[in-house]
Enzyme design. Sequence first.
Site, short mmCIF file in Angstrom:
data_model
loop_
_atom_site.label_atom_id
_atom_site.label_comp_id
_atom_site.label_asym_id
_atom_site.label_seq_id
_atom_site.Cartn_x
_atom_site.Cartn_y
_atom_site.Cartn_z
N ASP A 268 -39.32 35.94 56.75
CA ASP A 268 -37.98 35.73 57.30
C ASP A 268 -37.41 37.12 57.55
O ASP A 268 -37.17 37.88 56.61
CB ASP A 268 -37.13 34.94 56.30
CG ASP A 268 -36.19 33.99 57.02
OD1 ASP A 268 -35.55 34.43 58.00
OD2 ASP A 268 -36.10 32.82 56.61
N ASP B 156 -38.66 37.44 50.01
CA ASP B 156 -37.54 38.09 50.70
C ASP B 156 -37.01 39.26 49.88
O ASP B 156 -37.29 39.37 48.68
CB ASP B 156 -36.42 37.07 50.94
CG ASP B 156 -36.84 35.98 51.92
OD1 ASP B 156 -37.41 36.33 52.97
OD2 ASP B 156 -36.63 34.79 51.62
N CYS C 74 -35.37 33.32 43.68
CA CYS C 74 -34.78 32.52 44.77
C CYS C 74 -34.12 33.38 45.84
O CYS C 74 -33.36 34.29 45.53
CB CYS C 74 -33.74 31.56 44.20
SG CYS C 74 -32.91 30.61 45.50
N ARG D 85 -29.38 28.87 63.23
CA ARG D 85 -30.02 30.10 63.70
C ARG D 85 -30.86 29.82 64.95
O ARG D 85 -30.93 30.64 65.84
CB ARG D 85 -30.89 30.68 62.59
CG ARG D 85 -31.67 31.89 62.99
CD ARG D 85 -32.47 32.45 61.82
NE ARG D 85 -31.62 32.95 60.78
CZ ARG D 85 -31.79 32.67 59.48
NH1 ARG D 85 -32.76 31.89 59.08
NH2 ARG D 85 -30.98 33.19 58.59
N TYR D 86 -31.53 28.68 64.98
CA TYR D 86 -32.36 28.30 66.11
C TYR D 86 -31.61 27.21 66.88
O TYR D 86 -30.99 26.35 66.26
CB TYR D 86 -33.68 27.72 65.64
CG TYR D 86 -34.46 28.61 64.71
CD1 TYR D 86 -35.24 29.65 65.22
CD2 TYR D 86 -34.44 28.42 63.33
CE1 TYR D 86 -35.97 30.46 64.36
CE2 TYR D 86 -35.17 29.22 62.48
CZ TYR D 86 -35.94 30.25 63.00
OH TYR D 86 -36.66 31.05 62.16
N CYS E 50 -34.96 29.30 40.00
CA CYS E 50 -36.14 30.15 40.16
C CYS E 50 -35.63 31.58 40.27
O CYS E 50 -34.79 31.86 41.13
CB CYS E 50 -36.89 29.76 41.43
SG CYS E 50 -37.12 27.98 41.58
N ARG F 281 -31.86 32.43 47.71
CA ARG F 281 -30.41 32.16 47.70
C ARG F 281 -29.85 32.38 46.30
O ARG F 281 -28.92 31.72 45.90
CB ARG F 281 -30.14 30.72 48.13
CG ARG F 281 -30.44 30.48 49.57
CD ARG F 281 -29.60 29.36 50.18
NE ARG F 281 -30.09 29.12 51.52
CZ ARG F 281 -30.96 28.17 51.84
NH1 ARG F 281 -31.35 27.30 50.93
NH2 ARG F 281 -31.41 28.05 53.06
N ARG G 78 -32.30 23.34 65.77
CA ARG G 78 -32.27 22.83 64.40
C ARG G 78 -31.25 23.57 63.54
O ARG G 78 -30.99 24.75 63.76
CB ARG G 78 -33.66 22.89 63.75
CG ARG G 78 -34.34 24.25 63.76
CD ARG G 78 -35.85 24.03 63.68
NE ARG G 78 -36.63 25.22 63.44
CZ ARG G 78 -37.00 26.08 64.41
NH1 ARG G 78 -36.60 25.91 65.66
NH2 ARG G 78 -37.76 27.12 64.11
N LYS H 41 -37.80 33.30 61.10
CA LYS H 41 -39.14 33.42 60.52
C LYS H 41 -40.18 33.68 61.59
O LYS H 41 -40.13 33.09 62.66
CB LYS H 41 -39.49 32.12 59.80
CG LYS H 41 -38.59 31.81 58.63
CD LYS H 41 -39.03 30.50 57.96
CE LYS H 41 -38.00 30.02 56.97
NZ LYS H 41 -36.73 29.60 57.61
N CYS I 47 -29.40 23.14 41.58
CA CYS I 47 -30.83 22.90 41.59
C CYS I 47 -31.23 22.38 40.20
O CYS I 47 -30.53 22.62 39.22
CB CYS I 47 -31.60 24.19 41.83
SG CYS I 47 -31.25 24.93 43.43
C1 LIG Z 1 -36.26 28.44 57.72
C2 LIG Z 1 -35.15 28.00 58.56
C3 LIG Z 1 -35.29 26.93 59.46
C4 LIG Z 1 -36.57 26.16 59.59
O1 LIG Z 1 -37.56 26.93 60.19
P1 LIG Z 1 -38.95 26.27 60.55
O2 LIG Z 1 -39.75 27.42 61.04
O3 LIG Z 1 -38.65 25.23 61.59
O4 LIG Z 1 -39.46 25.64 59.32
C5 LIG Z 1 -34.23 26.58 60.23
N1 LIG Z 1 -33.05 27.24 60.16
C6 LIG Z 1 -32.89 28.27 59.33
C7 LIG Z 1 -31.58 28.96 59.29
C8 LIG Z 1 -33.93 28.68 58.49
O5 LIG Z 1 -33.74 29.71 57.64
S1 SF4 Z 2 -35.97 28.40 45.08
FE1 SF4 Z 2 -33.73 28.57 44.87
S2 SF4 Z 2 -32.92 26.82 46.04
FE2 SF4 Z 2 -35.09 26.38 45.58
S3 SF4 Z 2 -35.10 25.23 43.65
FE3 SF4 Z 2 -35.41 27.39 43.15
S4 SF4 Z 2 -33.34 28.15 42.70
FE4 SF4 Z 2 -33.09 26.24 43.86
#
Ligand SMILES: *Cc1c(COP(=O)(O)O)cnc(C)c1O
Ligand code: SF4
Length: 345
Positions: free
Chosen positions: A309, A272, A110, A90-91, A107, A112, A94, A316, A103
Amino acid sequence: MQTLRTLKALHREGLLSADPPLGPRLAEAADAMAIAITPEMLGLIDRTDPADPIARQFVPSVAETEIAADELSDPIGDEARSPVKGIVHRYPDRVLLKPLHVCPVYCRFCFRREKVGPGGEALSAAELDAAIAYIEARPEIWEVILTGGDPLMLAPRRMAKLIAALDAIDHVGVIRIHSRVPIVDPSRVTDEFLAALKPQRAALWFAVHCNHARELSVAARAALARLADAGIPLMGQTVLLAGVNDAVETLEALMRALVRCRVKPYYLHHPDLVRGTGHFRVSIERGQALMKALRGRLSGLAQPTYVLDVPGGHGKVPIGPGYLGDDPDALLVEDAFGGRHRYPR
Ligand SMILES: *Cc1c(COP(=O)(O)O)cnc(C)c1O
Ligand code: SF4
């Protein structure tokens, strides 16, 4: 003692308060997301407290079957940003690399939640090679963030291989790991695992997901100490959750406890828009008020950045609170105790 993975097991442990405890709506909630509660977390649950903040994070609830219209199956838009399997880019500088989807715990809030679970397959060797090749081919990628699932669910040997492969890419300066394992399954943080987390060249940072001071059991604190003693810088990430940590005293205690474990609070995530998690959601105004209160109570060392996010895959951003008011001739600055002061423009 094993990880609890079924409604029946939770019922046997007296963790289900729904009436009837094994009704169809709870079954529906359990079908939508896998259950896992590790012995470490089970041991922390106070069964006499129906609002126990540990149980609330891991025990399925009928509220999960209530899906609000504005909730999303891909709440932070990862899918559109995934050029190859296992990578989210996305960025520019990174990427996320998700080697697996399992996991140690699941959670219920979560972000995801529709991706993680025991059915969600790990990357095959060929897919992992393709993900690494994607990183290798892009010199602008400076940081690789291992997430998942929980990357510490990899066997230590596989983790060592992955770290070595990333370390061999010269433009990767930082390998960051996001994990809940030191908290929820601290026995996995073995010497063998610590040895795997030793790139020769790149810097390795470790972010631990922790939402309540009570999660920092004796064993969890010892696991964090092993990581810190191994020279790994530690950061904390916390999700702001109704009924778990949405009180200033709770957040204050958590942030202090993290810093005492040599974990620098990094992000406080606004929850989220995940499907079926309305019962965990807090308003942004409430989150800002909590952050304001923390500013007056806690050392800068213990302050996380409150982030959202942005739904749709926009990344974010810090969401306050702000301390600057508007005035035509001067800025009005609010201090941590609510006082207002003029500052020249
Ligand atoms: C959260 C996230 C990051 C990391 O973001 P930081 O602000 O650097 O911690 C990088 N890529 C994606 C897709 C993310 O969701
Ligand atoms: S927040 Fe989601 S990805 Fe993280 S440990 Fe919990 S279930 Fe797994």
